[in-house]
Scaffold this motif. Structure first.
Motif, short mmCIF file in Angstrom:
data_model
loop_
_atom_site.label_atom_id
_atom_site.label_comp_id
_atom_site.label_asym_id
_atom_site.label_seq_id
_atom_site.Cartn_x
_atom_site.Cartn_y
_atom_site.Cartn_z
N ASP A 108 0.84 -1.21 0.00
CA ASP A 108 0.00 0.00 0.00
C ASP A 108 0.87 1.25 0.00
OD1 ASP A 108 -2.17 -1.65 0.13
OD2 ASP A 108 -2.53 -1.37 2.28
N LYS B 247 2.38 2.34 -3.39
CA LYS B 247 1.51 2.85 -4.48
C LYS B 247 1.77 4.34 -4.78
CE LYS B 247 -3.23 2.15 -6.12
NZ LYS B 247 -2.95 2.73 -7.36
N TYR C 241 3.65 -6.73 -5.82
CA TYR C 241 3.11 -5.42 -6.22
C TYR C 241 2.67 -5.47 -7.68
CZ TYR C 241 2.55 -0.41 -6.69
OH TYR C 241 2.01 0.83 -6.92
N ARG D 60 -0.50 -7.51 -8.05
CA ARG D 60 -1.67 -6.77 -7.56
C ARG D 60 -2.05 -5.64 -8.53
NH1 ARG D 60 -2.37 -4.03 -1.61
NH2 ARG D 60 -1.28 -2.30 -2.58
N HIS D 61 -1.04 -5.02 -9.14
CA HIS D 61 -1.29 -3.94 -10.09
C HIS D 61 -2.15 -4.44 -11.26
CE1 HIS D 61 -0.39 -0.28 -12.42
NE2 HIS D 61 -0.28 -1.11 -13.46
N TYR D 62 -1.82 -5.65 -11.76
CA TYR D 62 -2.54 -6.14 -12.95
C TYR D 62 -3.76 -6.97 -12.61
CZ TYR D 62 1.38 -4.46 -15.68
OH TYR D 62 2.32 -3.63 -16.26
N LYS D 63 -3.75 -7.66 -11.46
CA LYS D 63 -4.83 -8.62 -11.17
C LYS D 63 -5.74 -8.17 -10.02
CE LYS D 63 -3.73 -11.41 -14.35
NZ LYS D 63 -4.67 -11.55 -15.48
N LYS D 64 -5.33 -7.12 -9.31
CA LYS D 64 -6.13 -6.47 -8.23
C LYS D 64 -6.29 -7.31 -6.97
CE LYS D 64 -6.74 -3.26 -11.30
NZ LYS D 64 -5.55 -2.45 -11.47
N ASP D 65 -6.65 -8.60 -7.11
CA ASP D 65 -7.04 -9.38 -5.94
C ASP D 65 -6.30 -10.72 -5.96
OD1 ASP D 65 -8.43 -10.58 -3.91
OD2 ASP D 65 -10.17 -11.09 -5.15
#
Ligand code: CP
Length: 321
Positions: A33, A36, A160, A163-168
């Motif tokens: 977090d 970001k 990171y 998470r940036h591309y797949k979110k979850d």
């Protein structure tokens, strides 16, 4: 130093970053977090921040590096730290000075943070223990890769990127292909994916490149790349760590490529929107084909840029900012 988890202080805050194994989930997500907003600084769209002004960060790389050393330096400078790169080949370690004597001398130069890469597993941990034993708890140690043990900031920047591309993370199937046995990156990735709640982590490798009991890490083992890639959301490829191999574990790099190299015709077995990661340095035509490395599903260069933001997040957290 907290003896149950030597990288946390008595308040449970991050004091050193030595390994992802055993890190509380809140600290892992806290780093992601925090990274970001630093992405804009990493991409050059925003100015330097004063969070490490007046602090001295020492880069101690006893092993070669392109990405990790440079992105730690950029990250520290964008946080306004003074960065000192010790040139190991011309340092006193080449005259027989011990690692801990080198550390003591640099600590006497008012170091605030050591970023350490070493061929021996456990070297950053040893330095952190030594600093605690000699009453210098204010100096933080960041492991930038130790032997085959751990490369925590690589694992974090990979998370990171995912998470940036797949979110979850909670619905993902992730495959790691190649030399799991000698890879500190694979270990860090597996621990991080598991902490973040990825339900299916697959490792795809020949038997000779898998550590004994790897299933205990919570992974599914595949020896057939076609089976292992079926339906995955994320594919992580790894370099053959020839420098850590003892004896011939493979017939040849060409044979490895034939069976385990990631080519476009194998990647079609993954989901159509699957992403491909590689920590670098890449060996094209060994673990990955150029058509994949340079293709639309590869996120290998964004990984490098995100690495600056993640390293800024780690250093600012260690500095208590
Ligand atoms: N991924 C990685 O650690 O690359 P370097 O060896 O270039 O730092």
């Amino acid at each position: 130093m907290n003896h149950r988890n030597p990288q946390l202080n008595k308040n449970g805050e991050l004091q050193h970053l030595l390994t992802i194994e055993g890190l509380p989930r809140g600290i892992v997500t806290g780093i992601l977090d925090r990274a970001k907003p630093f992405t804009e600084v990493a991409e050059g769209a925003a100015k330097k921040l004063p969070l490490l002004r007046g602090k001295s960060v020492f880069n101690l790389f006893f092993e070669n590096s392109t990405r990790t050393r440079t992105t730690f330096e950029i990250a520290a400078k964008r946080l306004s730290a003074d960065v000192i790169n010790l040139n190991i080949t011309t340092s006193s370690s080449s005259k027989g000075e011990t690692l801990l004597d080198t550390v003591d001398n640099l600590a006497a130069m008012q170091a605030d943070m050591f970023i350490v890469r070493h061929a021996s597993s456990g070297a950053p941990h040893l330095i952190a223990q030594h600093l605690a034993a000699t009453g210098r708890n204010h100096i933080s140690v960041v492991n930038a890769g130790d032997g085959r043990h751990s490369h925590p900031t690589q694992g974090l920047l990979d998370m990171y990127t995912i998470r940036h591309y797949k979110k979850d993370f909670s619905q993902l199937t992730v495959a790691i292909i190649g030399d799991i046995m000698h890879s500190r990156v694979a270990r860090s990735q597996i621990h991080a994916l598991s902490i973040l709640g990825v339900p299916e982590i697959r490792v795809i490798a020949p038997k000779t490149l898998l550590p004994g009991g790897v299933e205990r890490l919570g992974v599914r083992v595949f020896h057939d790349i076609h089976e292992g890639l079926r339906g995955v959301d994320v594919v992580m490829t790894l370099r053959l760590q020839n420098e850590r191999m003892q004896g011939a574990l493979l017939p040849s790099p060409q044979e490895f490529f034939k069976s385990y190299g990631l080519t476009a015709d194998k990647l079609v077995l993954a989901k159509p929107d699957a992403i491909v990661l590689h920590p670098g340095p890449m060996n094209r035509g060994v673990e990955i084909d150029s058509a994949v490395a340079d293709g639309s599903q590869a996120v290998i260069l964004p990984q490098v840029t995100f690495g600056i933001a993640v390293r800024m997040a780690v250093m600012s957290m260690l500095a208590g900012k």
